[in-house]
Structures are given as structure tokens and as C-alpha cells.
Design a protein around this motif. Structure first.
Motif, PDB file in Angstrom:
ATOM      1  N   ASP A   1     -59.409   2.625 -19.269  1.00 46.10           N
ATOM      2  CA  ASP A   1     -59.702   1.254 -18.831  1.00 46.10           C
ATOM      3  C   ASP A   1     -58.426   0.649 -18.255  1.00 46.10           C
ATOM      4  OD1 ASP A   1     -58.367   1.272 -21.190  1.00 46.10           O
ATOM      5  OD2 ASP A   1     -59.415  -0.424 -22.091  1.00 46.10           O
ATOM      6  N   TYR A   2     -58.514  -0.585 -17.748  1.00 45.45           N
ATOM      7  CA  TYR A   2     -57.328  -1.286 -17.254  1.00 45.45           C
ATOM      8  C   TYR A   2     -56.770  -2.085 -18.421  1.00 45.45           C
ATOM      9  CZ  TYR A   2     -54.282  -4.237 -14.419  1.00 45.45           C
ATOM     10  OH  TYR A   2     -53.186  -4.867 -13.890  1.00 45.45           O
ATOM     11  N   GLU A   3     -55.653  -1.631 -18.959  1.00 43.59           N
ATOM     12  CA  GLU A   3     -55.085  -2.294 -20.131  1.00 43.59           C
ATOM     13  C   GLU A   3     -54.089  -3.360 -19.709  1.00 43.59           C
ATOM     14  OE1 GLU A   3     -54.907   0.170 -24.077  1.00 43.59           O
ATOM     15  OE2 GLU A   3     -53.667   1.099 -22.541  1.00 43.59           O
ATOM     16  N   ALA A   4     -54.569  -4.594 -19.670  1.00 43.88           N
ATOM     17  CA  ALA A   4     -53.722  -5.699 -19.204  1.00 43.88           C
ATOM     18  C   ALA A   4     -52.461  -5.806 -20.057  1.00 43.88           C
ATOM     19  CB  ALA A   4     -54.503  -7.006 -19.268  1.00 43.88           C
ATOM     20  N   GLY A   5     -51.319  -5.928 -19.376  1.00 41.53           N
ATOM     21  CA  GLY A   5     -50.049  -6.169 -20.073  1.00 41.53           C
ATOM     22  C   GLY A   5     -49.510  -5.004 -20.879  1.00 41.53           C
ATOM     23  N   LYS A   6     -50.114  -3.823 -20.718  1.00 42.31           N
ATOM     24  CA  LYS A   6     -49.656  -2.702 -21.555  1.00 42.31           C
ATOM     25  C   LYS A   6     -49.071  -1.574 -20.718  1.00 42.31           C
ATOM     26  CE  LYS A   6     -51.708  -3.790 -25.696  1.00 42.31           C
ATOM     27  NZ  LYS A   6     -53.144  -3.997 -25.773  1.00 42.31           N
ATOM     28  N   ARG A   7     -48.123  -0.868 -21.324  1.00 42.81           N
ATOM     29  CA  ARG A   7     -47.628   0.360 -20.721  1.00 42.81           C
ATOM     30  C   ARG A   7     -48.138   1.487 -21.595  1.00 42.81           C
ATOM     31  NH1 ARG A   7     -43.490   1.036 -17.323  1.00 42.81           N
ATOM     32  NH2 ARG A   7     -42.489  -0.940 -17.783  1.00 42.81           N
ATOM     33  N   GLY A   8     -48.953   2.355 -21.018  1.00 50.32           N
ATOM     34  CA  GLY A   8     -49.517   3.420 -21.843  1.00 50.32           C
ATOM     35  C   GLY A   8     -49.712   4.679 -21.027  1.00 50.32           C
ATOM     36  N   PHE A   9     -50.267   5.703 -21.665  1.00 48.90           N
ATOM     37  CA  PHE A   9     -50.411   6.993 -20.996  1.00 48.90           C
ATOM     38  C   PHE A   9     -51.706   7.115 -20.195  1.00 48.90           C
ATOM     39  CE2 PHE A   9     -47.040   8.065 -23.986  1.00 48.90           C
ATOM     40  CZ  PHE A   9     -46.184   8.747 -23.134  1.00 48.90           C
ATOM     41  N   LYS A  10     -52.389   5.987 -19.959  1.00 45.51           N
ATOM     42  CA  LYS A  10     -53.559   6.059 -19.088  1.00 45.51           C
ATOM     43  C   LYS A  10     -53.111   6.134 -17.630  1.00 45.51           C
ATOM     44  CE  LYS A  10     -56.401   3.952 -22.510  1.00 45.51           C
ATOM     45  NZ  LYS A  10     -56.993   2.741 -23.064  1.00 45.51           N
TER      46      LYS A  10
ATOM     47  N   TYR B   1     -53.623 -13.617 -24.159  1.00 47.03           N
ATOM     48  CA  TYR B   1     -52.461 -13.910 -23.311  1.00 47.03           C
ATOM     49  C   TYR B   1     -52.387 -12.923 -22.140  1.00 47.03           C
ATOM     50  CZ  TYR B   1     -47.597 -14.710 -21.996  1.00 47.03           C
ATOM     51  OH  TYR B   1     -46.450 -14.970 -21.301  1.00 47.03           O
ATOM     52  N   ASN B   2     -52.628 -11.639 -22.423  1.00 46.63           N
ATOM     53  CA  ASN B   2     -52.582 -10.632 -21.366  1.00 46.63           C
ATOM     54  C   ASN B   2     -53.627 -10.894 -20.280  1.00 46.63           C
ATOM     55  OD1 ASN B   2     -50.453  -9.201 -22.403  1.00 46.63           O
ATOM     56  ND2 ASN B   2     -51.746  -7.851 -23.627  1.00 46.63           N
ATOM     57  N   LEU B   3     -54.753 -11.484 -20.680  1.00 43.10           N
ATOM     58  CA  LEU B   3     -55.813 -11.736 -19.708  1.00 43.10           C
ATOM     59  C   LEU B   3     -55.602 -13.015 -18.912  1.00 43.10           C
ATOM     60  CD1 LEU B   3     -58.962 -10.665 -21.765  1.00 43.10           C
ATOM     61  CD2 LEU B   3     -57.863  -9.445 -19.889  1.00 43.10           C
ATOM     62  N   THR B   4     -54.860 -13.966 -19.470  1.00 43.97           N
ATOM     63  CA  THR B   4     -54.742 -15.266 -18.801  1.00 43.97           C
ATOM     64  C   THR B   4     -53.301 -15.654 -18.457  1.00 43.97           C
ATOM     65  OG1 THR B   4     -54.554 -16.404 -20.925  1.00 43.97           O
ATOM     66  CG2 THR B   4     -56.776 -16.172 -20.007  1.00 43.97           C
TER      67      THR B   4
ATOM     68  N   ARG C   1     -51.960 -10.086 -16.790  1.00 46.67           N
ATOM     69  CA  ARG C   1     -50.684  -9.355 -16.936  1.00 46.67           C
ATOM     70  C   ARG C   1     -50.900  -7.889 -16.565  1.00 46.67           C
ATOM     71  NH1 ARG C   1     -46.419 -11.220 -19.862  1.00 46.67           N
ATOM     72  NH2 ARG C   1     -46.553  -9.514 -21.327  1.00 46.67           N
ATOM     73  N   MET C   2     -49.985  -7.364 -15.779  1.00 37.39           N
ATOM     74  CA  MET C   2     -50.273  -6.084 -15.138  1.00 37.39           C
ATOM     75  C   MET C   2     -50.159  -4.877 -16.064  1.00 37.39           C
ATOM     76  SD  MET C   2     -48.708  -6.734 -11.385  1.00 37.39           S
ATOM     77  CE  MET C   2     -49.061  -8.285 -10.538  1.00 37.39           C
ATOM     78  N   MET C   3     -51.033  -3.920 -15.798  1.00 36.37           N
ATOM     79  CA  MET C   3     -50.993  -2.650 -16.510  1.00 36.37           C
ATOM     80  C   MET C   3     -49.826  -1.833 -15.938  1.00 36.37           C
ATOM     81  SD  MET C   3     -54.024   0.121 -16.726  1.00 36.37           S
ATOM     82  CE  MET C   3     -53.824   1.737 -17.435  1.00 36.37           C
ATOM     83  N   LEU C   4     -49.118  -1.119 -16.815  1.00 38.31           N
ATOM     84  CA  LEU C   4     -47.938  -0.380 -16.376  1.00 38.31           C
ATOM     85  C   LEU C   4     -48.063   1.105 -16.697  1.00 38.31           C
ATOM     86  CD1 LEU C   4     -45.355  -2.945 -17.707  1.00 38.31           C
ATOM     87  CD2 LEU C   4     -46.161  -2.714 -15.364  1.00 38.31           C
ATOM     88  N   ALA C   5     -47.208   1.887 -16.054  1.00 37.84           N
ATOM     89  CA  ALA C   5     -47.294   3.340 -16.196  1.00 37.84           C
ATOM     90  C   ALA C   5     -46.207   3.891 -17.115  1.00 37.84           C
ATOM     91  CB  ALA C   5     -47.151   3.974 -14.812  1.00 37.84           C
ATOM     92  N   GLU C   6     -46.531   4.913 -17.836  1.00 35.50           N
ATOM     93  CA  GLU C   6     -45.560   5.626 -18.683  1.00 35.50           C
ATOM     94  C   GLU C   6     -44.838   6.686 -17.866  1.00 35.50           C
ATOM     95  OE1 GLU C   6     -44.054   5.947 -21.319  1.00 35.50           O
ATOM     96  OE2 GLU C   6     -44.983   4.627 -22.790  1.00 35.50           O
ATOM     97  N   ARG C   7     -43.835   7.283 -18.487  1.00 38.17           N
ATOM     98  CA  ARG C   7     -43.113   8.383 -17.843  1.00 38.17           C
ATOM     99  C   ARG C   7     -43.353   9.650 -18.648  1.00 38.17           C
ATOM    100  NH1 ARG C   7     -39.653   4.382 -18.800  1.00 38.17           N
ATOM    101  NH2 ARG C   7     -38.520   3.449 -17.075  1.00 38.17           N
TER     102      ARG C   7
END
Ligand code: ATP
Length: 572
Positions: free
Chosen positions: A402-411, A187-190, A219-225
Motif C-alpha cells: 500500500d502507500y504508507e504515508a510518512g513512512k520509509r519501508g521496504f515496500k 498526522y501522516n494523512l493531513t 506526508r510522502m512515502m519513502l524508499a529504503e536502501r
């Protein structure tokens, strides 16, 4: 499957006592369906006939639907239009007005007819849509008609989120809710639930093999705080920091001929950026997928202007005057696909090198400014430089991420300016209820009940009442216009609240809110019991900042993020 059975499932699901119960009911209903109807049911559950990014809308206003209902009933048009208006919900009116009949439509027939209504365009289409809808409603039971009419008018908002549908599909066809991550990845990829449903029917191998496709939004990769530069340095080590531009995030797809531009919430906004696409066409002829921040610049000085300026381009027909007044510049920061290669699994360092080799500068295109930082001092210095350049701060990126589609993480970690006495970041919250105003605010909404998103339970949990920061125009015009269509008598099944506002809303509208502090509260359900037994979290001195139409309700700040912000607020 009969449409009646589908409608009965919807009602059951709305009344489900828990999310697990909801998942089980849905899974059972999916299993009863012939395989080719599963994707159709998934779409109808969302009130659609095609994934949102395809932009295929019904184009039937409530008044038109009321006319169709009049036609189906053989009654006077003006009378029914008025009655529907008074009732405020065409579905509820149809339930009362239509004669009891067995209905007997099939799911496939309803889907096909709704799709035909959506696809009909051009001269005379309004009358044709109305007649087709009338025929469909005439053959339906009152319950079926209510669902059909709410669907075409965009009022069918069920208590089922995408996450719940994915989990139900996992349970129905892979026999295990725990396999949801496999579906989530697809789902995140499509960004296409119906497509994922088709894949899950083929089995696990098909799901594992899925790749991104040009034309379908990723689905876009998001940033953590994190609270401050020391913590960022500690978490990421030496890393690449990039200027954080204050514009609209766009994902641009090009198949060698056609362009698609997708927004943060994956809506097709291609028509808003003709000038940006012209620039890209001049410098790139081969297929690609990239991400950029689209920033409006001053036509005279070329300086960057704040985000709000981008909103001026959100009109149906962009005129040459508007394009000239609000020129755009794209700051490209990601390359997800190029030269026939999918790049998202490559480390950031490699993706960025590829981007730099692939990129050709243009008056309207620039690469995001980046720097490799090894110490906190270097990071702070680069941050100051970014503010000076007119940016919001930095996005710090892990070199091997990597580019984590649809995820918010510490990358990716965002580093924004903290203002003394305030939380260093704002929150994006969903409006779920309101109290009516008194005194000067009589006749308007006095304060709103705002909620965060809890992805584990796929529901909205309250965090604050917010009443300040609204202008008179917001109170008198904007809020009623935005919220009234979503008013409901009872709490929405996806909302968990201990407070009883005067009115409830479907969780649709997202707003950005700033606050001074996050505190423990016995009244709010956000992260209830997570920090302290019998208490949730709440905002102190919340203040409305702006509407966030670029975010869907599920993209609101999550409970986990609120907990992190609570823990981090005194650090740094
Ligand atoms: P989020 O996107 O994290 O949900 P948001 O929309 O409120 O939240 P921020 O949290 O302020 O935005 O920051 C993340 C956003 O910053 C990205 O989604 C993107 O739009 C923007 N951005 C600007 N410059 C960059 C960059 N160089 N790299 C990545 N993102 C960037």
C-alpha cells in the motif's frame, strides 16, 4: 490559559532532562487548557499560527520587530534597531529592555493578534503590523514579549519536535503515550498537527476515521536502501521496478478548480509549476491527488537535465524567460486519490493500473517507465537501461504494497549506482555545530559537525565532521549566510554530542554528504551503543555534496538507516 503559563511551560520543556520528562510536562500543560485552545497552543509551540503548508507567514523582519519594540518602549527607533542588531537576538534584548510587569495576556488573545499580523497584507500592512505588534508587546511581561518577538521573526525554535507533540497529546487525552501511532496516522494523512489535536479531543473514533483531504498534503512515502540487486530481489521477489528520475518530487492536489503543489517537505510550491498545472488542467478535469517527479528538460533536445536545474525555478517571480529556459516535464508515478476514491490503501499493482487508465499523455506529462522484473538479471538490465535513459537508477516497488504515508519501508527500495570505494548512497545530515577555520580558512568555518536524526528520542546525534567538498564561495559566503542566523552559545537541547565545536547551531540546515565508509567511533553519538558498547558510528572521508533545502531536519537520515548502511556496506 494565561500566556505566562504557556511561556513558563516552554522554558521548562527547554530545560527538561529527558524526552519522557518533556512529554509529561507538555501533556500536563495540554490538560490544563480549555479544549478550544489546544490547537492554538500546538501551533504556537511550532512558532506558527497556521500549519506550514498553508504558507501563512508573519512577514515581519527583525528590523521591523525592533521598530515595534521601540514603539512599545517609547524609545528612539534607530537606537533600538541598532541595539537589537548588536545583541543578535531580539528576544534576549526584549528580556533586558522591557520593564518588569506582570503581563497577563491570555493565550487566545496572543494567538488572535499574531494571526491578525500574519493575515494583514497589501498597501500599508507593514505599518499596521508594526503597530499591532507594539500594542501586544506593550501589554506583555518581558518573558512573554521575548516569545512573541521571536515568534514573529521566525526565531522561536523550541526543543520540541512534531513527534514529541503527538506523544504528549496521546498521553494527555488518550491517557497513554503508546497510542501515539493513532495520532501519527492522522498526522501522516493531513500534515496538520492542530487538526490532529482537534481530533484527539473528539476521541479515538474520530482519529481512526480520518482520511486524506484534497488540499492538505499527505506526508510522502519513502524508499529504503539495500546493498544491491540480489538483496532487492530476495526482499521483494518478482516486482515492479520504475525509473528513478532526478528532479523534484511534487504532490499535486486538484479539487476540480484549484491546484496545490507540495514539495518533499510539504511546502506549498504551487507558484513554481504553472506550466505543469496547465498541462494537468488540459488532461484532467476531475479532482485528484497525484505524485510525480518534476524534471527540467533541455528546451532544444527534450533530454532530461539533472536536479540542480530545478533550483532555477525557485524564485519569487517566475518569468516567461525562465519557464522557457527551464521547461519542466512531470513523470507521474502515484495516484493517491481519483474519481472520489481514496487509493492509498490499495496495493501498488492496483494503484498503478488505475493510474494508467486515468492518465492521458501530454507533451509535458509522462508516466514513470516501469517493468515487471522476475530475476536479478532482468533487474540489472533494467537498471542499466534507466541509467542510459538519464535516470539515477530505479525505485523497486512491491506489487502488494500500500502507500504508507510518512513512512520509509521496504515496500519501496531504491537502487542507485554504487561508486567503487564509496558508500552506495549519500546521507542527508543536519548541521549542529562548526569549528572555525585556520590558515587559508581563517575567518570562515573550517569544518562542520553534522548529525543524523534519532526518531525514537526525537533528537539529533552526531555522525561526522565535514570539511571537504565546499567551494570557496560556500566557505566565504554561502555557509555564513545560511548558518549565522542559527548560531547559539550553547548546544541545542535536541542535539546530543560528545564533541565541543567552537560554535553551535540550531538544527535547521540539512546537507547531503557522501563518504567512503561507516566506522565505529567513541566520539560520535549516532547509534551510540547500538552496534558496540560505548561506541557510536562515524563517517570516513565525508564530503559535502549539496544543500538539501527540500528536507526538514526530521527528514534527515535516521540512526536506523545509518546502522543498516553500516551493516550492508560490505555486502553486494
Ligand atoms: P528520500 O526521498 O528517500 O528521503 P532522497 O530525497 O535523497 O531521499 P532518494 O533517496 O535518492 O531521494 O530516492 C527517493 C526519491 O526518488 C523519491 O522521494 C522521489 O523524489 C524520487 N523518485 C524518482 N522517481 C521515482 C519513482 N518512479 N517512484 C518513486 N520515487 C521516485
Amino acid at each position: 490559559m494565561t500566556f505566562q503559563r504557556f511561556v513558563a511551560t516552554l522554558l521548562e520543556v527547554e530545560r527538561a532532562s529527558s524526552r519522557i520528562a518533556m512529554v509529561k510536562m507538555l501533556a500536563e500543560a495540554f490538560r490544563e487548557l480549555p479544549p478550544e485552545e489546544v490547537p492554538l497552543a500546538v501551533l504556537l509551540l511550532q512558532g506558527r499560527v497556521a500549519p506550514e503548508f498553508e504558507g501563512l507567514e508573519f512577514g515581519v523582519a527583525e528590523k521591523e520587530a525592533a521598530k515595534a519594540l521601540a514603539l512599545a518602549l517609547g524609545r528612539d527607533e534607530a537606537e533600538i534597531v541598532q541595539a537589537v542588531k548588536e545583541k543578535g537576538d531580539i528576544g534576549a534584548y526584549a528580556l533586558e529592555a522591557l520593564p518588569r510587569s506582570a503581563g497577563g495576556l491570555t493565550l487566545r488573545h496572543v494567538y488572535d493578534e499574531l494571526r491578525a499580523i500574519a493575515e494583514d497584507a497589501g498597501p500599508g500592512s507593514q505599518a499596521r503590523k508594526r503597530e499591532r505588534l507594539a500594542r501586544l508587546v506593550a501589554g506583555a511581561s518581558p518573558e512573554e514579549a521575548a516569545v512573541i518577538l521571536r515568534t514573529v521573526t521566525g526565531r522561536l525554535r523550541l526543543g520540541v519536535g512534531d513527534a514529541t507533540v503527538l506523544e504528549a497529546l496521546a498521553l494527555a487525552y488518550l491517557g497513554d503515550r503508546g497510542k501515539k501511532p493513532l495520532l501519527e496516522r492522522a498526522y501522516n494523512l493531513t500534515s496538520d498537527l492542530a487538526y490532529v489535536a482537534r481530533l484527539v479531543l473528539e476521541g479515538e473514533a474520530a482519529l481512526r476515521a480520518v482520511k486524506l483531504e484534497v488540499g492538505k498534503p499527505v506526508r510522502m512515502m519513502l524508499a529504503e536502501r539495500l546493498p544491491g540487486p540480489e538483496q532487492i530481489m530476495e526482499k521483494l521477489g518478482p516486482h515492479f521496478a520504475e525509473h528513478k528520475y532526478d528532479g523534484e518530487r511534487v504532490q499535486v492536489h486538484f479539487d476540480g478548480d484549484r491546484f496545490w503543489v507540495y514539495s518533499r517537505r510539504l511546502e506549498n510550491i504551487t507558484h513554481q509549476y504553472p506550466d505543469l498545472l496547465e498541462a494537468l488542467r488540459e488532461v484532467q478535469q476531475r479532482p485528484f491527488i497525484l505524485e510525480a517527479e518534476a524534471v527540467v528538460t533541455d528546451p532544444l533536445t527534450g533530454e532530461m537535465r539533472p536536479f540542480q536545474n530545478v533550483l532555477n525555478r525557485k524564485v519569487k517571480h517566475l518569468t516567461p524567460e525562465l519557464l522557457e529556459k527551464y521547461p519542466i516535464k512531470g513523470f507521474v508515478f502515484e495516484l493517491l486519490y481519483a474519481d472520489g476514491e481514496v487509493l492509498i490503501e490499495r496495493p501498488y499493482r492496483e494503484r498503478r493500473e488505475r493510474l494508467e487508465r486515468w492518465f492521458s499523455p501530454h507533451e509535458r506529462l509522462e508516466l514513470s517507465t516501469k517493468r515487471f522484473v522476475k530475476t536479478t538479471e532482468e533487474l540489472v538490465r533494467f537498471f542499466d537501461a534507466s541509467i542510459e535513459a538519464g535516470c539515477e537508477g530505479l525505485v523497486c516497488k512491491k506489487p502488494d504494497g500500500d502507500y504508507e504515508a510518512g513512512k520509509r519501508g521496504f515496500k519501496w527500495v531504491k537502487y542507485k549506482r554504487g561508486i567503487a570505494g564509496k558508500l552506495s548512497d549519500t546521507l542527508d545530515l543536519v548541521i549542529v555545530g562548526a569549528w572555525l577555520g585556520r590558515g587559508r580558512r581563517a575567518g570562515t568555518y573550517g569544518s562542520l559537525l553534522a548529525a543524523a536524526y534519532d526518531p525514537d528520542e526525537d533528537r539529533f546525534v552526531t555522525l561526522t565532521k565535514v570539511g571537504s567538498g565546499f567551494s570557496d564561495e560556500d566557505l566565504n559566503e554561502v555557509l555564513p549566510r545560511r548558518l549565522d542566523p542559527y548560531r547559539r552559545e550553547e548546544r541545542h537541547p535536541r542535539v546530543w554530542s560528545l564533541l565541543e565545536p567552537d560554535v553551535w547551531f540550531e538544527p535547521v540546515q540539512v546537507i547531503e554528504v557522501e563518504a567512503q565508509e561507516i566506522t565505529l567511533s567513541p566520539n560520535h553519538t549516532c547509534a551510540f551503543g547500538a552496534v558496540q558498547e560505548g561506541r557510536g558510528l562515524a563517517l570516513r572521508f565525508p564530503r559535502f555534496v549539496r544543500y538539501r533545502d527540500d528536507k526538514s531536519p526530521e527528514e534527515a537520515t535516521t540512526t536506523r538507516e545509518v546502522v543498516e548502511m553500516y551493516k550492508n556496506q560490505w555486502a553486494g
